[in-house]
Design a protein around this motif. Structure first.
Motif, PDB file in Angstrom:
ATOM      1  N   GLU A 155     -62.596-103.300  27.183  1.00 40.35           N
ATOM      2  CA  GLU A 155     -62.672-103.951  28.498  1.00 40.35           C
ATOM      3  C   GLU A 155     -61.505-104.909  28.674  1.00 40.35           C
ATOM      4  OE1 GLU A 155     -66.523-105.621  29.752  1.00 40.35           O
ATOM      5  OE2 GLU A 155     -65.400-107.335  30.494  1.00 40.35           O
ATOM      6  N   ILE A 156     -60.628-104.585  29.623  1.00 41.44           N
ATOM      7  CA  ILE A 156     -59.509-105.458  29.934  1.00 41.44           C
ATOM      8  C   ILE A 156     -59.928-106.405  31.063  1.00 41.44           C
ATOM      9  CG2 ILE A 156     -57.087-105.551  30.694  1.00 41.44           C
ATOM     10  CD1 ILE A 156     -57.390-104.116  28.016  1.00 41.44           C
ATOM     11  N   LYS A 157     -60.668-105.865  31.983  1.00 43.50           N
ATOM     12  CA  LYS A 157     -61.116-106.630  33.142  1.00 43.50           C
ATOM     13  C   LYS A 157     -62.364-105.946  33.684  1.00 43.50           C
ATOM     14  CE  LYS A 157     -57.822-107.596  36.412  1.00 43.50           C
ATOM     15  NZ  LYS A 157     -57.125-107.406  37.726  1.00 43.50           N
ATOM     16  N   HIS A 158     -63.375-106.717  34.085  1.00 49.10           N
ATOM     17  CA  HIS A 158     -64.585-106.113  34.654  1.00 49.10           C
ATOM     18  C   HIS A 158     -65.113-106.993  35.773  1.00 49.10           C
ATOM     19  CE1 HIS A 158     -68.273-103.923  35.145  1.00 49.10           C
ATOM     20  NE2 HIS A 158     -68.034-103.153  34.097  1.00 49.10           N
ATOM     21  N   TYR A 159     -65.543-106.357  36.857  1.00 52.82           N
ATOM     22  CA  TYR A 159     -66.063-107.140  37.979  1.00 52.82           C
ATOM     23  C   TYR A 159     -67.352-107.863  37.649  1.00 52.82           C
ATOM     24  CZ  TYR A 159     -68.028-102.409  38.786  1.00 52.82           C
ATOM     25  OH  TYR A 159     -68.607-101.176  38.650  1.00 52.82           O
ATOM     26  N   TYR A 160     -68.031-107.488  36.561  1.00 50.06           N
ATOM     27  CA  TYR A 160     -69.213-108.251  36.139  1.00 50.06           C
ATOM     28  C   TYR A 160     -68.870-109.734  36.005  1.00 50.06           C
ATOM     29  CZ  TYR A 160     -71.820-104.020  34.705  1.00 50.06           C
ATOM     30  OH  TYR A 160     -72.487-102.836  34.660  1.00 50.06           O
ATOM     31  N   SER A 161     -67.671-109.999  35.494  1.00 46.67           N
ATOM     32  CA  SER A 161     -67.291-111.398  35.246  1.00 46.67           C
ATOM     33  C   SER A 161     -67.093-112.164  36.551  1.00 46.67           C
ATOM     34  CB  SER A 161     -66.030-111.461  34.381  1.00 46.67           C
ATOM     35  OG  SER A 161     -64.960-110.839  35.059  1.00 46.67           O
ATOM     36  N   ASN A 162     -66.989-111.442  37.670  1.00 45.31           N
ATOM     37  CA  ASN A 162     -66.950-112.109  38.978  1.00 45.31           C
ATOM     38  C   ASN A 162     -68.324-112.112  39.642  1.00 45.31           C
ATOM     39  OD1 ASN A 162     -64.177-112.676  38.901  1.00 45.31           O
ATOM     40  ND2 ASN A 162     -63.694-110.602  39.589  1.00 45.31           N
ATOM     41  N   GLY A 163     -69.354-111.798  38.853  1.00 50.71           N
ATOM     42  CA  GLY A 163     -70.716-111.863  39.374  1.00 50.71           C
ATOM     43  C   GLY A 163     -71.138-110.623  40.148  1.00 50.71           C
ATOM     44  N   VAL A 164     -70.287-109.590  40.141  1.00 46.03           N
ATOM     45  CA  VAL A 164     -70.648-108.353  40.844  1.00 46.03           C
ATOM     46  C   VAL A 164     -71.620-107.561  39.960  1.00 46.03           C
ATOM     47  CG1 VAL A 164     -69.764-106.198  41.837  1.00 46.03           C
ATOM     48  CG2 VAL A 164     -68.417-108.298  42.001  1.00 46.03           C
ATOM     49  N   GLN A 165     -72.698-107.069  40.586  1.00 46.42           N
ATOM     50  CA  GLN A 165     -73.735-106.345  39.860  1.00 46.42           C
ATOM     51  C   GLN A 165     -73.289-104.915  39.532  1.00 46.42           C
ATOM     52  OE1 GLN A 165     -77.028-107.748  39.195  1.00 46.42           O
ATOM     53  NE2 GLN A 165     -75.770-109.536  39.613  1.00 46.42           N
TER      54      GLN A 165
END
Lengths: 172, 172
Positions: A155-165
């Protein structure tokens, strides 16, 4: 041939599904064994179940963290049919598969619901007859050492970390 | 949503195929655009072409390294229809896809066959309407910065290094 899709990133199971589609496209026989997955929830099941030459076995339809009040002994006994299936695949040379995908067995190994040594031995034997893909986060070192191909989905970047479900059609 | 499957490991394209199968299983509409792939060679095409709700476009059926004696200008013109398709996807709001997969565009960007700035702008706009998955080794930093999800398929171990050739049903 033994292949592992490991790591904390997205793509371990989807890559194995792509592998299944690729193999089926060549007319190969494929077996998918999943643990702890509520298949009704995952979109792929609706397509996979319609495809010829694919045998799909699913054991324990929920992740252990959603199985309240269940003893470890009971969970272990629920995993037994999955191990039996692996033993069966090893014994039936006459109807062997070209590709066998084992999805999420890591959880059962981590929680000691399946004996690690037996699993490694079964996979080792099976991978001499069929291409075997094993997916999930973290597997015993013995399995990694034994594998012919190991890919880490990182994982380089994931939208989970921006609170996206989790997104329908993406994560499930 | 924009998702990238990058890195030197196996699983970038197969994960995008798994993503397609997952999305189709939910009844979503999907578009797959591939560059430089001899689809007849890849098993997945035989399954994908039979699936409903998937539009499959393939441009330039060979990797540039197999295209001898072809000028850069000619290669560029062969890539134009792929860019036209991206422009078309951006203009047709009425028939938008839930998922668009762009496979191996990295080669066209690396060789400057497709304008990087235009590609990034088209993908940016498209990813506001549809889920977009872009696969391949190495993409412009602008695309990575823009992405919502980036997974690196990292090669930990590969049988190629032991002299084993690409395997039918595995690599193609």
């Amino acid at each position: 041939m033994l292949m592992l899709n490991i790591g904390d990133g997205k793509g371990k199971t989807t890559a194995s599904i792509g592998q299944i589609i690729r193999s089926l496209g060549h007319g190969f026989k494929v077996c998918l064994i999943q643990l702890f997955k509520d298949n009704d929830f995952y979109g792929e099941q609706n397509i996979l179940l319609k495809l010829e030459n694919l045998d799909f076995f699913s054991f324990i339809k929920k992740h252990p963290c959603y199985l309240d009040n269940i003893s470890s002994e009971r969970l272990k006994s629920l995993c037994d049919p999955a191990v039996d299936k692996l033993r069966e695949l090893n014994s039936i040379n006459s109807k062997r598969y070209d590709l066998v995908v084992l999805d999420e067995f890591n959880i059962a190994l981590r929680d000691r619901l399946i004996d690690e040594n037996e699993f490694v031995a079964l996979v080792e034997k099976l991978s001499r007859m069929s291409n075997v893909v094993v997916t999930g986060r973290g597997y015993p070192k013995a399995l990694i050492d034994m594998a012919d191909l190991v890919t880490e989905m990182k994982e380089i970047k994931h939208y989970y970390s921006n609170g996206v479900q989790a997104q329908k059609g993406i994560e499930y």
